[in-house]
Design an enzyme around this catalytic site. Structure first.
Site, short mmCIF file in Angstrom:
data_model
loop_
_atom_site.label_atom_id
_atom_site.label_comp_id
_atom_site.label_asym_id
_atom_site.label_seq_id
_atom_site.Cartn_x
_atom_site.Cartn_y
_atom_site.Cartn_z
N CYS A 66 -25.52 -109.48 -55.38
CA CYS A 66 -25.23 -109.40 -53.95
C CYS A 66 -24.14 -110.40 -53.57
CB CYS A 66 -26.49 -109.68 -53.11
SG CYS A 66 -27.83 -108.50 -53.40
N CYS B 293 -30.21 -112.90 -54.73
CA CYS B 293 -29.62 -111.84 -55.55
C CYS B 293 -28.20 -112.19 -55.99
CB CYS B 293 -29.65 -110.54 -54.73
SG CYS B 293 -28.66 -109.20 -55.40
#
Length: 110
Positions: free
Chosen positions: A37, A34
């Protein structure tokens, strides 16, 4: 380098580490693949250090912990949730500036 104040949240330790914690707990639901993230990870680490002793901060790898992810209905990464006294008291989905993360935490501490 991750903060030494970070705890790992898993399917098996979530209740003990987050729901039964005497301190509010910020949990970052994240994944290795991600991009957003990775963008907020330094902010989460900094909050873990800045609020040590008043707030616990944990990271949960959604791919490694599918039961918890399903139980809390986490569908997007990153999802940040703040737990206090066993309840969700704040939630944020997506990457955000550190100020927004701190505002989320401040509500739980206030």
């Amino acid at each position: 380098m991750p903060s030494e104040n970070l705890i790992e949240i898993t399917d098996t330790n979530f209740d003990e580490q987050a729901l039964r914690s005497p301190l509010p707990v910020l949990v970052d639901f994240t994944a290795a693949w991600c991009g957003p993230c990775k963008v907020i990870a330094p902010h989460v680490d900094a909050i873990a250090d800045a609020y040590a002793g008043r707030l616990r901060v944990g990271k949960c790898d959604v791919d490694a912990n599918p039961e918890l992810t399903a139980r809390l209905d986490v569908r997007s990464m990153p999802t940040l949730m703040v737990f206090k006294n066993g309840q969700v008291v704040g939630q944020m989905i997506g990457a955000a500036p550190r100020a927004r993360l701190e505002a989320l935490v401040a509500k739980a501490l206030g």
